[in-house]
Design an enzyme around this catalytic site. Structure first.
Site, PDB file in Angstrom:
ATOM      1  N   ASP A   7     -22.571   1.300  59.184  1.00 53.25           N
ATOM      2  CA  ASP A   7     -22.859   1.838  60.516  1.00 53.25           C
ATOM      3  C   ASP A   7     -23.740   0.817  61.242  1.00 53.25           C
ATOM      4  O   ASP A   7     -23.960  -0.302  60.742  1.00 53.25           O
ATOM      5  CB  ASP A   7     -23.479   3.249  60.419  1.00 53.25           C
ATOM      6  CG  ASP A   7     -24.937   3.235  59.955  1.00 53.25           C
ATOM      7  OD1 ASP A   7     -25.454   2.160  59.579  1.00 53.25           O
ATOM      8  OD2 ASP A   7     -25.557   4.309  59.962  1.00 53.25           O
ATOM      9  N   CYS A  64     -25.805   1.369  55.366  1.00 53.38           N
ATOM     10  CA  CYS A  64     -26.320   2.078  56.544  1.00 53.38           C
ATOM     11  C   CYS A  64     -27.801   1.742  56.642  1.00 53.38           C
ATOM     12  O   CYS A  64     -28.244   0.767  56.027  1.00 53.38           O
ATOM     13  CB  CYS A  64     -26.026   3.578  56.475  1.00 53.38           C
ATOM     14  SG  CYS A  64     -26.873   4.504  55.185  1.00 53.38           S
ATOM     15  N   THR A  66     -30.596   3.269  55.519  1.00 49.98           N
ATOM     16  CA  THR A  66     -31.277   3.416  54.228  1.00 49.98           C
ATOM     17  C   THR A  66     -30.351   3.196  53.047  1.00 49.98           C
ATOM     18  O   THR A  66     -30.824   3.037  51.914  1.00 49.98           O
ATOM     19  CB  THR A  66     -31.836   4.845  54.086  1.00 49.98           C
ATOM     20  OG1 THR A  66     -30.726   5.751  54.206  1.00 49.98           O
ATOM     21  CG2 THR A  66     -32.878   5.159  55.142  1.00 49.98           C
ATOM     22  N   HIS A  97     -22.751   0.202  32.842  1.00 53.58           N
ATOM     23  CA  HIS A  97     -22.816   1.581  32.335  1.00 53.58           C
ATOM     24  C   HIS A  97     -21.942   2.558  33.113  1.00 53.58           C
ATOM     25  O   HIS A  97     -21.357   3.462  32.521  1.00 53.58           O
ATOM     26  CB  HIS A  97     -24.256   2.110  32.387  1.00 53.58           C
ATOM     27  CG  HIS A  97     -25.184   1.424  31.427  1.00 53.58           C
ATOM     28  ND1 HIS A  97     -26.203   2.074  30.783  1.00 53.58           N
ATOM     29  CD2 HIS A  97     -25.254   0.132  31.013  1.00 53.58           C
ATOM     30  CE1 HIS A  97     -26.858   1.222  30.007  1.00 53.58           C
ATOM     31  NE2 HIS A  97     -26.303   0.030  30.140  1.00 53.58           N
ATOM     32  N   HIS A 133     -20.081   4.974  27.360  1.00 55.19           N
ATOM     33  CA  HIS A 133     -20.065   4.950  28.827  1.00 55.19           C
ATOM     34  C   HIS A 133     -18.734   5.478  29.351  1.00 55.19           C
ATOM     35  O   HIS A 133     -18.698   6.171  30.362  1.00 55.19           O
ATOM     36  CB  HIS A 133     -20.367   3.541  29.334  1.00 55.19           C
ATOM     37  CG  HIS A 133     -21.742   3.077  28.956  1.00 55.19           C
ATOM     38  ND1 HIS A 133     -22.857   3.865  29.133  1.00 55.19           N
ATOM     39  CD2 HIS A 133     -22.171   1.932  28.383  1.00 55.19           C
ATOM     40  CE1 HIS A 133     -23.924   3.212  28.689  1.00 55.19           C
ATOM     41  NE2 HIS A 133     -23.538   2.035  28.230  1.00 55.19           N
TER      42      HIS A 133
HETATM   43  C1  RB5 Z   1     -28.837   5.944  61.443  1.00 56.18           C
HETATM   44  O1  RB5 Z   1     -29.890   5.990  62.330  1.00 56.18           O
HETATM   45  C2  RB5 Z   1     -29.303   6.291  60.031  1.00 56.18           C
HETATM   46  O2  RB5 Z   1     -29.562   7.653  59.944  1.00 56.18           O
HETATM   47  C3  RB5 Z   1     -28.278   5.868  59.014  1.00 56.18           C
HETATM   48  O3  RB5 Z   1     -28.026   4.500  59.146  1.00 56.18           O
HETATM   49  C4  RB5 Z   1     -28.657   6.062  57.560  1.00 56.18           C
HETATM   50  O4  RB5 Z   1     -29.913   5.548  57.280  1.00 56.18           O
HETATM   51  C5  RB5 Z   1     -28.459   7.414  57.028  1.00 56.18           C
HETATM   52  O5  RB5 Z   1     -28.689   7.719  55.841  1.00 56.18           O
END
Ligand code: RB5
Length: 142
Positions: A7, A64, A66, A97, A133
């Site tokens: 994203d 993304c 996080t 694993h 595994h």
């Molecule tokens: C987008 O702002 C953010 O929420 C997305 O990139 C991500 O971190 C979601 O888990």
């Protein structure tokens, strides 16, 4: 072939990883997004997962902000084992694993230097094929 998607929160790191894959001569398909306009991470998790499950790609990379939302989404798709890795030990262990088939990052968490080393470790480490595994992975699938 590597399928890669992000994203807007992962877009900048995706560009760094793409440049690295090009440099290493590794074939990839970029499923988007293609700029930093706000967009929805589940759409890219689905596109990459579809390519991995159809065997068009042997591995996926998802990013993304996080790495959490995009990895949660990918792991809801049967057959996908997506590992959110921000260290090299985890990248190696999850291949050995868990036979992870998708690697996830948080573009707002990790810098490109470490991320590229993690990509290399993940791509270079084979599954152990250890019966313990294999048994555990089949429990996930079932
Ligand atoms: C987008 O702002 C953010 O929420 C997305 O990139 C991500 O971190 C979601 O888990």
């Amino acid at each position: 072939m590597i399928a890669i998607g992000s994203d807007h929160g992962g877009f900048a790191l995706k560009q760094e990883i793409i440049a690295h894959l090009k440099e290493r001569g590794i074939d990839f398909a970029d499923v988007g997004c293609y700029d930093e306009q706000s967009t929805d991470y589940p759409d890219y998790a689905k596109k990459v997962a579809d390519m991995v499950l159809s065997k068009e790609a042997e591995t996926g990379i998802l990013i993304c902000g996080t790495g959490i939302g995009i990895s949660i989404t990918a792991n809801k798709i049967k057959g996908i084992r997506c590992a959110l890795c921000h260290d090299i030990f985890s990248a190696k262990a999850t291949r050995e694993h868990n036979d992870a088939n998708v690697l996830a990052f948080g573009g707002r968490i990790i810098g490109p230097g470490l991320a590229l080393a993690i990509v290399d470790e993940f791509l270079n480490t084979p599954f152990s094929n250890d019966p313990r595994h294999i048994r555990r992975i089949s429990k996930i699938e079932n």
